[in-house]
Design a protein around this motif. Sequence first.
Motif, PDB file in Angstrom:
ATOM      1  N   ILE A   1       7.522 -13.494   1.348  1.00  0.00           N
ATOM      2  CA  ILE A   1       6.165 -12.957   1.447  1.00  0.00           C
ATOM      3  C   ILE A   1       5.740 -12.481   0.070  1.00  0.00           C
ATOM      4  O   ILE A   1       6.346 -11.574  -0.502  1.00  0.00           O
ATOM      5  CB  ILE A   1       6.092 -11.794   2.455  1.00  0.00           C
ATOM      6  N   PHE A   2       4.692 -13.107  -0.442  1.00  0.00           N
ATOM      7  CA  PHE A   2       4.189 -12.760  -1.774  1.00  0.00           C
ATOM      8  C   PHE A   2       2.909 -11.963  -1.661  1.00  0.00           C
ATOM      9  O   PHE A   2       2.074 -12.199  -0.770  1.00  0.00           O
ATOM     10  CB  PHE A   2       3.897 -14.028  -2.586  1.00  0.00           C
ATOM     11  N   THR A   3       2.733 -11.028  -2.589  1.00  0.00           N
ATOM     12  CA  THR A   3       1.443 -10.379  -2.761  1.00  0.00           C
ATOM     13  C   THR A   3       1.281 -10.069  -4.238  1.00  0.00           C
ATOM     14  O   THR A   3       2.203 -10.249  -5.034  1.00  0.00           O
ATOM     15  CB  THR A   3       1.296  -9.101  -1.919  1.00  0.00           C
ATOM     16  N   LEU A   4       0.087  -9.585  -4.579  1.00  0.00           N
ATOM     17  CA  LEU A   4      -0.200  -9.254  -5.971  1.00  0.00           C
ATOM     18  C   LEU A   4      -0.397  -7.749  -6.082  1.00  0.00           C
ATOM     19  O   LEU A   4      -1.244  -7.183  -5.405  1.00  0.00           O
ATOM     20  CB  LEU A   4      -1.467  -9.982  -6.412  1.00  0.00           C
TER      21      LEU A   4
ATOM     22  N   ARG B   1      -3.643  -8.151  -1.557  1.00  0.00           N
ATOM     23  CA  ARG B   1      -3.113  -6.951  -2.193  1.00  0.00           C
ATOM     24  C   ARG B   1      -2.832  -5.874  -1.149  1.00  0.00           C
ATOM     25  O   ARG B   1      -3.688  -5.527  -0.367  1.00  0.00           O
ATOM     26  CB  ARG B   1      -4.153  -6.399  -3.174  1.00  0.00           C
ATOM     27  N   LEU B   2      -1.624  -5.337  -1.163  1.00  0.00           N
ATOM     28  CA  LEU B   2      -1.225  -4.355  -0.157  1.00  0.00           C
ATOM     29  C   LEU B   2      -0.660  -3.121  -0.841  1.00  0.00           C
ATOM     30  O   LEU B   2      -0.111  -3.201  -1.936  1.00  0.00           O
ATOM     31  CB  LEU B   2      -0.160  -4.956   0.765  1.00  0.00           C
ATOM     32  N   PRO B   3      -0.787  -1.967  -0.195  1.00  0.00           N
ATOM     33  CA  PRO B   3      -0.234  -0.735  -0.772  1.00  0.00           C
ATOM     34  C   PRO B   3       1.286  -0.695  -0.678  1.00  0.00           C
ATOM     35  O   PRO B   3       1.909  -1.547  -0.051  1.00  0.00           O
ATOM     36  CB  PRO B   3      -0.870   0.362   0.081  1.00  0.00           C
ATOM     37  N   GLU B   4       1.882   0.316  -1.254  1.00  0.00           N
ATOM     38  CA  GLU B   4       3.328   0.381  -1.399  1.00  0.00           C
ATOM     39  C   GLU B   4       4.108   0.396  -0.085  1.00  0.00           C
ATOM     40  O   GLU B   4       4.862  -0.518   0.181  1.00  0.00           O
ATOM     41  CB  GLU B   4       3.706   1.611  -2.238  1.00  0.00           C
ATOM     42  N   PRO B   5       3.958   1.432   0.748  1.00  0.00           N
ATOM     43  CA  PRO B   5       4.816   1.474   1.933  1.00  0.00           C
ATOM     44  C   PRO B   5       4.294   0.512   2.987  1.00  0.00           C
ATOM     45  O   PRO B   5       3.155   0.600   3.393  1.00  0.00           O
ATOM     46  CB  PRO B   5       4.686   2.926   2.403  1.00  0.00           C
TER      47      PRO B   5
END
Lengths: 245, 245
Positions: free
Chosen positions: A19-22, A106-110
Motif C-alpha cells: 500500500i503506497f501513499t504520499l 495522502r493519509l495522516p500518520e496513525p
Amino acid sequence: MDIDAWEPPHVLLAVDLVIFTLRGGRLQVLLVQRGVAPFAGAMALPGGFLNHAEEDLAAAAGRELAEEAGLAAEELHLEQLGVYGTPGRDPRGRVVSVAYLAIAPRLPEPVAGTDAAQAWWVPTDVALADGAALAFDHRQIITAGVERARTKLEFSALATAFCGAMFTIAELQEVYEAVWGVRLDPRNFYRKVQSVDGFIVPAGPTRKNDNGRPARLFRPGPRDTLHPPMTRPPAPADNVRTERA
Amino acid sequence: MDIDAWEPPHVLLAVDLVIFTLRGGRLQVLLVQRGVAPFAGAMALPGGFLNHAEEDLAAAAGRELAEEAGLAAEELHLEQLGVYGTPGRDPRGRVVSVAYLAIAPRLPEPVAGTDAAQAWWVPTDVALADGAALAFDHRQIITAGVERARTKLEFSALATAFCGAMFTIAELQEVYEAVWGVRLDPRNFYRKVQSVDGFIVPAGPTRKNDNGRPARLFRPGPRDTLHPPMTRPPAPADNVRTERA
DNA sequence: ACAATAGTGTCTATCAGACACTATAAT
DNA sequence: ATTATAGTGTCTGATAGACACTATTGT
C-alpha cells in the motif's frame, strides 16, 4: 507421473498488500510489525491467509486492506502485482502469496482501525535500506511494487489515485517527483499534463492557495491509459529530490 | 476471525502456459485438446497441477513446457503472466492457476514429444474468435498474454526470442508486424532497430538470401530493456496486416 | 535487362526540454 | 514593493515517419 493413486498437492494461499501513499513529498509504504512467529518483531507487509476456501483473491485483498489498514477497497486503486511461491519462503510450510498493489491518497500518520499490533507509513527508501529487517521475501515484493508504480505513472492515470478527488497540477507534479525521484520543470509539466487527452479535467473555476497565486483545481479524467505517455527523464543520479524547499 | 480452532484453507495450485510462436507471419498459441473432464474435448492451454508440495512454480512451468510441448525451458523466454483464482473457474474445486508466458522461435507444425492427446499451433485471432470453445478462463488468459507480448515488444528485446540465434532485420520486423498487427516501413525500421543501444549486434559478415540482395545477420544484443523504446503506431484498424505478399 | 530485397540520404512535422516572461495572490 | 506560485510564449535540438535513391543479388 501416471501413478494411479497420485493426488495433486494442496498449498496455503495468502495475499500480501503493498500500500503506497504520499507523505511529505516521499513515497511511503504501509508496514506492520509481526506479533507472532515466524519473523516475530520484524516489519512485514499487511496480509494474511484466505479466510475460507471459496474466498476470491481480490476480495481477500480488500478484506486485509480494511482489517489491517482501515481503508475501503472500493475507493482505492487495487491491482495484482505478482505471485511469490518459492518453496522455502515461509518456514511454516508451502505458502504461495499473491501480492497486490494499492494506492491511497495522502493519509495522516496513525492508521485508524488497524488490526495488527502496530502499523506505520515508512518511506520506501528507508524500508529498502540495507539495515531494514523485513519478513519473508517482502523486500523483493516492495521493490517490485515501486518499479510497477514507476512505470504505471508513465502510461496510466495512476498518479491521480495518490491525490484526492480534487487537486492542483502542482500536487500532481509532486506525485511524479516523489515516485520517480526526479525534479520536473513546473512550466513544462503544466502543459504536458493538460495536453494528454482525458487525463485530468478542470473542476469548476474553484481555487485554493498557499501564499502565491491561486491554482485551478482538477479532477481525474475519463481515460486510464495516457496518450501520449508521460515521459520519465533518464535518472542521472544527481537529479534526485532531497527536500521540498 | 479469532476463532481458536480456525485453520487456513488449502487450495490446489496449477500452472498454465501461454506459448507463443510465429508461423506464416502470424502470432500463434499452443493449444491442447483436453481428454478428461471437465471441458473434455475442448481446447485448453497446456498446464497442470504441481507435482508435489515442494515444487517451485517456475520449475513446474518448465516441466509442463517439456511434457506438453517438448520444449526446453532453458532456451526459452519464460515469465509470470498473472494469477487466476476466481472461485468458480474450475468445477473440481478451488483451483488457483499461475499463468506463464513463453516465447518460442519459429517451430514446425507437429510438436514433438507431446504428452497430451493432441497439440496444435493456433493463430491467436482464431483461438480468440467468437466460436472458439476454450476451457476454463483460458480465453481471458490468452488475451492477457497477447496484450503482454504487445507491450513488451515496445520496451524489451522480447522480439528476438521469436527468432533463432541468427536473424535478419526483415525477420525481426515480421515479428513486430505479426504481434502488433500492423505494417511497418522497412527503411525506417531498419535504422530504428539499429539505433537502439544494445538491442541487436552484427553476427559476422555472414549473409543469407531469398531472391533479392543478401541481408546481414544479427544476434540478440546484451540489453533487455530498450532505450529508446520501439514506438508502436496508433492502430487505425485499416492498418492491420492481412497477408504476406 | 529486370525484378526483388537490402540499405542510405534527406526532408518535415512534431515534441521534449530550456527558459524568459506575464498574472494573481499574500505580506 | 516584494515574494511566491500559477500560467503563457517561444526557441532549439532530437526524432518519427514519409519517401527518393543507391546497392547487390537471382533470373
